[in-house]
Design an enzyme around this catalytic site. Structure first.
Site, mmCIF file in Angstrom:
data_model
loop_
_atom_site.group_PDB
_atom_site.id
_atom_site.type_symbol
_atom_site.label_atom_id
_atom_site.label_comp_id
_atom_site.label_asym_id
_atom_site.label_seq_id
_atom_site.Cartn_x
_atom_site.Cartn_y
_atom_site.Cartn_z
ATOM 1 C CG ASP A 25 105.315 58.887 -10.498
ATOM 2 O OD1 ASP A 25 104.225 58.337 -10.240
ATOM 3 O OD2 ASP A 25 106.257 58.939 -9.683
ATOM 4 C CG ASP B 199 101.796 56.186 -7.981
ATOM 5 O OD1 ASP B 199 102.270 56.854 -8.918
ATOM 6 O OD2 ASP B 199 102.499 55.595 -7.140
#
Length: 432
Positions: free
Chosen positions: A122, A327
């Site tokens: 992430d 992201d």
């Protein structure tokens, strides 16, 4: 305060039905990241600032669970791919499993001997966490759990953390151990959290991964710990101070890759490099959104920025512009409701539901996002999702924050990305 679906609908209705003038005091000084998160939708983002003992991170997973038949099909596909996905492609590249274009996960090992976990890599967070063996939550019971007594190198601490994501919440205990990534990459002294609590977001069948592996900087880490990418630099584990990510779209290709210490050199001449804004996550400035060859800028407030650009220094202009976070942990593109409603209306999509007639997709034009001063494009088949099971087509964006854009998986599936940890830069090239 998290926005409920009803609150989101109200925000979109406002954006779709009213031409709102941007006042002078609406242009916040976003150089202070903590201002992004004071009221309303902006509470999803409180960078670098503790709030009620927690820390808010922009991880967004698509809402709702799949029907049972789709769940079974997805789980069966996951089982077939698991033996392949658990093996690194090389000494520095690991394969990522694509779950319905919702998220991608790969494998790491924690402890000595290594205990294996599936994690979302992430770029929108900076902590590592996996389920703890004493965690009573259903989400923990359904996944692999870390047993500290089985590791000869585990160092416990008294420190505890809480992390509030855009969707999902965890709490846990911080410890230090060896962490193995992509086969031979081993971090000797890496802090991570063994969770003591996880909410329903991380339960099966929605979350097939065990935990998260944050790829952001130490400045974005909760608990005053060092992020794994900064540990890689500190321990001199990388040939070059960077990593590259490919996220392939759809079941026809099905997977992704993350490579540490180098990147796919076939993209080297095509990469456009942009500067990272701040030292928290992989965020940069966002200056505009354009459709096809039309001159209109669909980024809300950009007209004011551009009108005053002659009197602003480059630093002032950067502060006034929106921010865009790349992201890998978010399922969609998230942005301000006014821009997204205008974009949906322009292409004939319903600004409330996001649905668009599938027959119209072939005649649509690309959207161009100006990020970090460079233009990056998405074709209609990249920003429109077609669900073959229902026959519905819908846009790949959703309103969340007025000030920060989250360029999630749909955008990153369209671009190969290289993240330079040392120089704080991101290189992007159109995916082949």
């Amino acid at each position: 305060m998290k926005l409920t679906p009803i609150a989101l609908l109200a925000v979109v209705q406002l954006a779709a039905s009213a031409a709102v003038k941007l006042e002078d005091d609406d242009m916040v000084d976003s150089d202070d990241w903590s201002v992004i998160g004071q009221t309303g939708a902006k509470n999803h983002f409180t960078y670098g600032e503790e709030t009620q003992g927690g820390f808010t991170i922009p991880l967004y997973l698509k809402n709702g669970l799949d029907p049972e038949s789709k769940r079974k099909r997805r789980m069966e596909r996951s089982r077939r791919m698991k033996s392949f996905a658990e093996k690194p492609l090389s000494n520095n590249t690991a394969i990522l499993t694509n779950v319905k274009d919702y998220y991608y996960y790969g494998y790491i090992g924690i402890g000595n001997p290594p205990q294996k976990f599936s994690v979302v890599f992430d770029t929108g967070s900076s902590n590592i966490w996996v389920p703890g063996d004493m965690c009573p939550s259903n989400a923990c019971n359904e996944h692999r759990r870390f047993n500290q007594s089985h590791s000869t190198t585990y160092l416990a601490s008294t420190q505890k953390i809480q992390i509030q994501y855009g969707t999902g919440f965890i709490a846990g205990d911080i410890g230090t151990d060896t962490v193995q990534v992509a086969g031979s990459l081993v971090l000797q002294n890496q802090s991570f959290a063994a969770t003591s609590l996880e909410d329903k977001t991380f339960e099966l069948p929605r979350s097939q991964f065990d935990g998260l592996f944050g790829l952001g900087f130490t400045g974005g880490a909760e608990g005053n710990v060092r992020s794994p990418v900064d540990t890689m630099l500190e321990e001199n584990k990388l040939k070059e101070p960077l990593f590259g990510i490919k996220l392939f779209r759809g079941s026809e290709r099905g997977n992704g890759e993350i490579t540490f210490g180098t990147y796919d050199m076939s993209y080297s001449s095509q990469l456009d490099w942009i500067d990272v804004y701040g030292n928290i996550f992989w965020a940069t400035t966002m200056e505009g959104i354009f459709y096809g060859d039309e001159p209109q800028n669909y980024l809300y407030g950009a007209d004011k920025i551009n009108a005053e650009s002659g009197s602003l220094t480059p630093q002032e202009k950067a502060r006034a512009s929106r921010k865009a976070l790349l992201d890998t942990g978010s399922s969609l593109i998230y942005g301000d409701p006014f821009s997204l409603a205008a974009m949906s209306t322009r292409i004939g999509a319903n600004p409330l539901s996001g649905e668009i007639p599938c027959s119209a997709v072939a005649s649509l034009k690309p959207f161009h996002f100006v990020i970090g001063g460079k233009r990056f494009s998405m074709n209609p088949e990249e920003y429109i999702f077609h669900d073959p099971a229902t026959g519905i087509c819908e846009v790949q964006w959703m309103p969340v924050s007025e000030y920060l854009w989250v360029m999630g998986i749909p955008f990153l599936q369209s671009h190969y990305t290289v993240y330079n940890i040392k120089d704080h830069r991101i290189g992007l090239a159109k995916m082949k």
